[in-house]
Write a protein that holds these residues in place. Structure first.
Motif, short mmCIF file in Angstrom:
data_model
loop_
_atom_site.label_atom_id
_atom_site.label_comp_id
_atom_site.label_asym_id
_atom_site.label_seq_id
_atom_site.Cartn_x
_atom_site.Cartn_y
_atom_site.Cartn_z
N LEU A 36 0.80 -1.10 0.11
CA LEU A 36 -0.05 -0.23 -0.04
C LEU A 36 0.93 1.29 0.08
CD1 LEU A 36 -2.83 -1.20 2.41
CD2 LEU A 36 -2.97 -0.82 0.13
N GLU A 37 1.98 1.15 0.80
CA GLU A 37 3.01 2.28 0.61
C GLU A 37 4.15 1.87 0.21
OE1 GLU A 37 2.08 5.26 1.44
OE2 GLU A 37 0.06 4.88 2.07
N PRO A 38 5.04 2.63 -0.34
CA PRO A 38 6.56 2.41 -0.70
C PRO A 38 7.46 1.55 0.16
CG PRO A 38 6.13 4.60 -1.47
CD PRO A 38 4.97 4.26 -0.39
N ASP A 96 13.10 0.46 2.28
CA ASP A 96 14.36 0.58 1.78
C ASP A 96 14.54 0.76 0.28
OD1 ASP A 96 13.41 -1.67 1.28
OD2 ASP A 96 15.22 -2.90 2.08
N MET A 97 13.40 0.99 -0.44
CA MET A 97 13.34 1.31 -1.73
C MET A 97 12.09 2.29 -2.08
SD MET A 97 13.34 -1.57 -5.13
CE MET A 97 14.87 -2.01 -4.78
N PRO A 98 12.08 3.55 -1.74
CA PRO A 98 10.97 4.33 -1.71
C PRO A 98 10.36 4.49 -3.23
CG PRO A 98 12.83 5.41 -0.35
CD PRO A 98 13.38 3.90 -1.06
N SER A 99 11.35 3.99 -4.06
CA SER A 99 10.73 4.33 -5.51
C SER A 99 9.80 3.34 -5.92
CB SER A 99 11.96 4.24 -6.40
OG SER A 99 12.53 3.08 -6.36
N SER A 100 9.65 2.17 -5.10
CA SER A 100 8.91 0.91 -5.34
C SER A 100 7.69 0.66 -4.42
CB SER A 100 9.75 0.01 -5.75
OG SER A 100 9.11 -1.30 -6.17
N ILE A 101 6.52 0.30 -5.06
CA ILE A 101 5.63 -0.42 -4.12
C ILE A 101 5.45 -1.86 -4.39
CG2 ILE A 101 4.28 1.70 -3.63
CD1 ILE A 101 2.32 0.67 -5.63
N GLY A 102 6.39 -2.45 -5.45
CA GLY A 102 6.53 -3.67 -5.58
C GLY A 102 5.80 -4.02 -7.04
N LEU A 103 5.33 -5.30 -7.26
CA LEU A 103 5.00 -5.55 -8.62
C LEU A 103 3.49 -6.45 -8.46
CD1 LEU A 103 8.41 -6.93 -9.77
CD2 LEU A 103 7.37 -4.95 -10.74
N THR A 104 2.74 -6.25 -9.69
CA THR A 104 1.88 -7.01 -9.73
C THR A 104 2.12 -7.99 -11.01
OG1 THR A 104 0.97 -5.40 -11.53
CG2 THR A 104 -0.23 -5.35 -9.44
N GLY A 164 2.00 -8.85 -0.25
CA GLY A 164 1.88 -7.58 0.48
C GLY A 164 0.44 -7.27 0.80
N ASP A 165 0.43 -6.16 1.55
CA ASP A 165 -0.80 -5.74 2.16
C ASP A 165 -1.54 -5.22 0.98
OD1 ASP A 165 0.78 -3.52 1.83
OD2 ASP A 165 0.83 -2.77 3.79
N ARG A 166 -1.14 -4.72 -0.04
CA ARG A 166 -2.15 -4.09 -1.01
C ARG A 166 -2.59 -5.50 -1.66
NH1 ARG A 166 -2.96 0.62 -4.15
NH2 ARG A 166 -1.09 1.74 -2.96
N ARG A 172 12.55 -3.75 4.86
CA ARG A 172 11.65 -3.62 3.95
C ARG A 172 10.25 -2.71 4.20
NH1 ARG A 172 15.51 -5.83 2.14
NH2 ARG A 172 15.78 -7.68 0.52
N LEU A 173 9.82 -2.91 5.39
CA LEU A 173 8.72 -2.45 5.81
C LEU A 173 8.79 -1.05 6.69
CD1 LEU A 173 6.44 -5.61 6.51
CD2 LEU A 173 6.69 -4.08 4.24
N GLY A 174 9.68 -1.07 7.51
CA GLY A 174 9.74 -0.25 8.65
C GLY A 174 9.41 -0.75 9.86
#
Length: 575
Positions: A340-342, A345-353, A380-382, A446-448
């Motif tokens: 749901l959020e980036p 440790d990689m703020p440019s990404s929210i992962g992949l579908t 992932g949560d999303r 990865r998540l904080g």
């Protein structure tokens, strides 16, 4: 009423119409386990001392004295000598043929560095023919002794130069431990046509250096570019050669499963061709353990073939096909889980579908139409939220939506608001206890801290909400050992002994249920397996210690002494 009559009355609820009063009658048991602690996972009789088995079924459960009446001259009697017997473990999510394949390629699980991988490949090259493919599986950069950094390294993994130097004439593909990435050498990249101009495939990433050259690391669907070339190469072999390899993989997987007390295996995604092979083995009486198979194919193929491939209890309850597998995102370790959020440790990404939600929704429609269970990979949560949305929309058209027992595979990271939705929709969380403690070192990264605490591996939250949790290992991602996964579920410590959100622990009985009766429920099989109950299949594991009472420190060391499938002893420790 005489003593024999009194005893028969006492066992009446437990015995399937057997006369227990004849010293050596034709109704005597084929196999008896006695003088043990039998943890039945059956609330009607939670604990016993002995079990009687005839054919492939349990015919009596009770005290050692009670079961003595079922011993005849031809009965095999196993004295448990105080050992603990539990229902045969059910692997709730793994890759059966993949386990067999992993036994036939390089085992990279113990590598401590990229150089270790290079050295293993160099050894394989020395024994291979030029042009022969070399495969391996099990490496994980987060588990190396020292992180790979500095020039010549991208995303924590060195570029392929040193690997390619030792394998110039042999294509190499080394699958990540998660199964959601792979590393290829220069020859494999060349054969796959991967160069600076190659676009990333949908749902995948070709990792590149600053100059735009492929490093060799292929995330998610990108590894398919190389894997498809390797598959095409292997397809040129004769039919007999391909069958011999498949047969060997199935038997190797069974050997490994039986040695860990696994009697049923939920195969999380395989094609119709593989199912044809498994059916052939079932017809030949050569499937040692029971398989619950999830079909993985295109929607067009599913719609055309599901009805013809539906099997429930085929081949003496060795093969069932009544589920579909889809995958909406990737893995957390490879930054492929859809968030749901980036990423922290990689703020440019929210992962992949990895697979399109609309396509999965069409699968849901097909599954409901053909009365197939739908089991969707979501980490992932999303990803979890979107899959719950798809299921909810599908269930709205069916009064018995919750009765479909649809599953979310992994369900590793979710928003707390979605926990109750699992319960309300009757969705099963098919999780893997060992993943939590194995992943623990990088979950925070990865998540904080906040998201890790509120949403990572919420076993207690889900159980308290009334959600059925099915446990497993995702083998060959992890070792198939149920004991390792059970230990992680109840202890929740990483490899260094650090607690990993211990408030989400399971109790020991909850963990055992998640590996037995709950996994049976997750496959619509709770009436025939998952507990040591009269009338059910005689699938039993005998352990060298009491997993319900030993100290936490001793639990992970538990070994399987005997594995019984359908009343047959198929594994003994040391034999």
């Amino acid at each position: 009423m005489g003593i024999c009559g009194q005893r028969f009355a006492l066992l009446g609820a437990l015995v399937l119409g057997v006369s227990a009063c004849s010293g050596d009658n034709p109704d005597a048991a084929d196999l008896v386990l006695t003088n043990g602690k039998v943890v039945t996972v059956d609330d009607a009789m939670p604990e016993a001392e002995a079990v009687a088995i005839r054919g492939d079924r349990i015919i009596a459960v009770g005290t050692s004295a009670d079961i003595q009446d079922f011993v005849g001259s031809s009965t095999e009697v196993v004295d448990l000598e105080g050992r603990t017997a539990v229902p045969g473990f059910i692997e709730g999510h793994g890759h059966y043929v993949g386990l067999g394949q992993a036994k036939m390629i390089l085992d990279l699980t113990q590598t401590q560095s990229f150089q270790d991988m290079v050295d293993m490949v160099a050894g394989a090259v020395a024994e291979a023919e030029p042009g022969e493919w070399i495969a391996g599986r099990g490496w994980h950069q987060e588990k190396w002794a020292e992180p790979a950094t500095g020039p010549g390294t991208v995303d924590g993994v060195p570029v392929h130069a040193t690997l390619s130097a030792v394998s110039p004439d042999n294509p190499v593909i080394l699958t990540h431990a998660s199964g959601h990435a792979a590393f290829a050498n220069g020859r494999a990249l060349q054969l796959a046509g991967i160069d600076r101009a190659t676009a990333d495939p949908a749902g995948g990433t070709i990792v590149r250096d600053v100059a735009g050259n492929a490093t060799g690391l292929l995330r998610e669907n990108a590894d398919g570019l190389v894997a498809s070339v390797m598959s095409a190469s292997k397809a040129t072999r004769s039919e007999d050669e391909r069958w011999a390899e498949f047969d060997r993989q199935v038997q190797l997987a069974a050997q490994e499963a039986l040695s860990k007390g696994v009697t049923t295996f939920h195969d999380a995604g395989t094609g119709f061709g593989t199912i044809d092979g498994l059916k052939r083995l079932a017809d030949e009486g050569r499937l040692p353990i029971r398989l619950y198979v999830m079909v993985r194919s295109s929607n067009e193929s599913l719609a055309a073939n599901l009805d013809d491939y539906r099997m429930v209890g085929y081949g003496d309850n060795r093969l069932t096909v009544r589920a579909i597998k889809r995958q909406i995102d990737g893995a957390l370790g490879s930054h492929g889980a859809w968030l749901l959020e980036p990423y922290e440790d990689m703020p440019s990404s929210i992962g992949l579908t990895v697979e399109a939600p609309d396509d999965i929704e069409e699968t849901a429609r097909i599954a409901a139409e053909h009365d197939f269970q739908l089991n969707t990979h979501a980490i992932g949560d999303r990803a979890n939220r979107v899959v719950l949305d798809i299921y909810e929309r599908t269930f709205e058209d069916r009064a018995d939506g919750a009765g479909l027992r649809w599953r979310i595979e992994h369900a590793q990271h979710m928003h707390p608001d979605d926990v109750q939705r699992f319960a309300d929709l009757g969705v099963i969380a098919a999780m893997q206890g060992i993943h939590a403690t194995s992943d623990a070192p990088w979950v925070y990264a990865r998540l904080g801290a906040e998201r890790a605490e509120s949403g990572a591996y919420l076993w207690r939250s889900l159980i308290d909400a009334g959600v059925v949790i099915a446990n497993g290992t995702d083998v060959p991602v992890e070792d198939i050992s149920p004991i390792a996964s059970l230990s992680s579920s109840v202890i929740r410590q990483d490899k260094d002994g650090n607690p990993f959100f211990p408030g989400q622990k399971m109790t020991r009985m909850e963990a055992l249920q998640s590996y037995t009766i709950h996994n049976a429920y997750a496959a619509f099989e709770e009436d025939i397996k998952g507990s040591i109950t009269v009338g059910k299949l005689a699938d039993i594991a005998v352990l060298d210690r009491d997993i319900m009472t030993v100290p936490d420190s001793e639990l992970p060391g538990t070994l399987v002494d005997i594995t019984i499938v359908g009343g047959e002893i198929l594994y003994r420790a040391g034999n």
